[in-house]
Design an enzyme around this catalytic site. Structure first.
Site, PDB file in Angstrom:
ATOM      1  N   GLY A   1       0.801  -1.207   0.000  1.00 51.77           N
ATOM      2  CA  GLY A   1       0.000   0.000   0.000  1.00 51.77           C
ATOM      3  C   GLY A   1       0.840   1.266   0.000  1.00 51.77           C
TER       4      GLY A   1
ATOM      5  N   CYS B   1       2.232   1.663  12.189  1.00 45.37           N
ATOM      6  CA  CYS B   1       3.492   2.283  11.761  1.00 45.37           C
ATOM      7  C   CYS B   1       4.023   3.266  12.786  1.00 45.37           C
ATOM      8  CB  CYS B   1       3.310   3.043  10.458  1.00 45.37           C
ATOM      9  SG  CYS B   1       2.210   2.251   9.341  1.00 45.37           S
TER      10      CYS B   1
ATOM     11  N   GLN C   1      -7.584  -0.329   3.652  1.00 45.71           N
ATOM     12  CA  GLN C   1      -8.365  -0.944   4.736  1.00 45.71           C
ATOM     13  C   GLN C   1      -9.702  -1.501   4.264  1.00 45.71           C
ATOM     14  OE1 GLN C   1      -7.616  -1.695   7.852  1.00 45.71           O
ATOM     15  NE2 GLN C   1      -5.593  -0.763   7.844  1.00 45.71           N
TER      16      GLN C   1
ATOM     17  N   ASN D   1      -7.859   3.812   8.834  1.00 41.63           N
ATOM     18  CA  ASN D   1      -7.251   2.644   9.463  1.00 41.63           C
ATOM     19  C   ASN D   1      -7.309   2.671  10.986  1.00 41.63           C
ATOM     20  OD1 ASN D   1      -5.363   4.805   8.548  1.00 41.63           O
ATOM     21  ND2 ASN D   1      -3.998   3.781   9.982  1.00 41.63           N
TER      22      ASN D   1
HETATM   23  C1  LIG Z   1      -4.830   3.101   5.168  1.00 46.14           C
HETATM   24  C2  LIG Z   1      -3.490   2.497   4.926  1.00 46.14           C
HETATM   25  N1  LIG Z   1      -2.744   2.920   3.894  1.00 46.14           N
HETATM   26  C3  LIG Z   1      -1.533   2.398   3.611  1.00 46.14           C
HETATM   27  C4  LIG Z   1      -1.000   1.422   4.412  1.00 46.14           C
HETATM   28  C5  LIG Z   1       0.348   0.865   4.074  1.00 46.14           C
HETATM   29  O1  LIG Z   1       0.225  -0.393   3.448  1.00 46.14           O
HETATM   30  P1  LIG Z   1       1.472  -1.401   3.408  1.00 46.14           P
HETATM   31  O2  LIG Z   1       1.689  -1.885   4.795  1.00 46.14           O
HETATM   32  O3  LIG Z   1       1.030  -2.491   2.472  1.00 46.14           O
HETATM   33  O4  LIG Z   1       2.627  -0.637   2.846  1.00 46.14           O
HETATM   34  C6  LIG Z   1      -1.721   0.947   5.516  1.00 46.14           C
HETATM   35  C7  LIG Z   1      -1.141  -0.082   6.410  1.00 46.14           C
HETATM   36  O5  LIG Z   1      -1.267  -0.065   7.590  1.00 46.14           O
HETATM   37  C8  LIG Z   1      -3.009   1.494   5.781  1.00 46.14           C
HETATM   38  O6  LIG Z   1      -3.737   1.092   6.812  1.00 46.14           O
END
Ligand SMILES: Cc1ncc(COP(=O)(O)O)c(C=O)c1O
Length: 353
Positions: free
Chosen positions: A71, A325, A179, A151
């Site tokens: 993502g 994160c 999400q 998220n």
């Molecule tokens: C809304 C949203 N966008 C982007 C991401 C990032 O995705 P990825 O972990 O596949 O890089 C996340 C992951 O937690 C997310 O919840």
């Protein structure tokens, strides 16, 4: 001790059928999809089957799906790709104040390089007002980026309404659907998006693989230069087992999403009601009904989120406060602050189920 995992917004376990589908591509079918011999062509065929599955699920054409490393890459690709391909037309981008860091950080990066970013406020439920989007569009606006669902608090945004406005005004529209894919319906035509980011590990697929939907005709510069993979839009040898696993996860979602959604909505509401009725000083964050079936976020007055999580962990329950994160950082969640919570209230929040 029985352990209970309530952190599916952070990541989901890999479905056994996904693992079984991936294994042959980690063993015998190991060819490079760009090779012309049969080893390569078998791998390429598997990628194309997965691409067709993902495309059909979101109402896209096959050549509109670009596989990425997840993502975050899809968000970066969409935002920087559109910004740099369209800077001759304008330098203004509109977004919301509750986006994931994978959207916020590339926007900050562009801001430092001369782009102008409008961060729209949200209401107390975390919802962007589509009319605010309309009012913010100017003749320099080239892109709007608003997430499909949040998220942290699970609020589902009015993407189709925003998409309609973007279309009327000829502005590209990107939505982060990381999400939502596999949890609620995601159709790029109904949502009226030009770009949409998705990630496999939120729907029982493997980590490190995702996709960006790019509507035909959308001008964006490639994020990765190198070989000609993904029709020249994303260089690097494809993650064949990951992509196959992603395709299988989508196939399972197609089969099970509706029933799972009903069960999760029932459990979500039971948990919300139980928490609000039985415990004092608890408040629900996010919208009561326009929320993801698998998301609960609460604040408990005078209780610090991190210590609550550590105590829950000691009891075998895994949950999180804020995005995965940023967990470990003591900063308040920018999402909860955008809802109007104070720093104290935001620190007492945990959720993400
Ligand atoms: C809304 C949203 N966008 C982007 C991401 C990032 O995705 P990825 O972990 O596949 O890089 C996340 C992951 O937690 C997310 O919840």
């Amino acid at each position: 001790m029985k352990r209970i995992y309530l952190d599916y917004a952070a990541t989901t376990p890999v479905h056994p059928e996904v693992l079984a589908a991936m294994l042959p591509y980690l063993k015998d079918t190991f060819g490079n999809p760009s090779s012309i011999h049969s080893f390569g062509q078998e791998a390429k065929e598997a990628i194309e089957v997965a691409r067709a599955t993902v495309a059909l699920f979101i109402g896209a054409r096959r050549d509109e799906v670009v596989f990425t490393s997840g993502g975050t890459e899809a968000d970066n690709f969409a935002i920087k790709g559109v910004a740099y391909a369209n800077e001759h037309r304008g330098n203004h981008i509109i977004t919301s104040s509750v986006e994931h860091h994978a959207v916020v950080e590339p926007l900050k990066f562009l801001e430092q390089r001369g782009f102008k970013i409008t961060y729209l406020p949200v209401d107390k439920y975390g919802m962007v007002d589509a009319q605010d989007v309309r009012k913010s569009i100017g003749d320099q606006t080239i892109l709007i980026s608003v997430m499909h669902a949040n998220n942290e608090i699970g609020t589902i945004e009015q993407i189709a309404e925003i998409g309609e406005i973007a279309k009327e005004r000829g502005v590209y529209f990107h939505s982060d659907a990381v999400q939502t894919l596999g949890h609620i319906p995601v159709n790029v035509n109904e949502l009226r998006v030009d770009l949409l980011s998705v990630s496999a590990h939120k729907l029982y697929g493997p980590k490190g693989v995702g996709a960006l939907y790019v509507r035909k005709g959308t001008k964006l510069v490639p994020f990765m230069q190198g070989g000609g993979q993904e029709r020249g839009r994303r260089a690097s040898t494809e993650n064949v087992p990951g992509i196959v696993g992603f395709g299988k996860a989508v196939e399972i979602a197609e089969r099970e999403m509706s029933e799972e959604g009903k069960l999760l909505t029932f459990l979500r509401d039971k948990l919300i009601e139980g928490l609000l009725e039985r415990i004092d000083y608890v408040r629900l964050n996010g919208h009561r009904t326009k929320r993801l079936p698998n998301s609960v976020n609460i604040s408990v007055e005078s209780v610090e989120g991190e210590s609550m999580l550590l105590n829950l962990d000691l009891e075998g329950i895994a949950a999180s406060s804020g995005s995965a994160c940023t967990s470990g950082s003591l900063e308040s969640s920018h999402v909860l602050l955008a809802l109007g919570l104070s720093h104290e209230e935001a620190h007492g929040s945990f959720g993400s189920v």
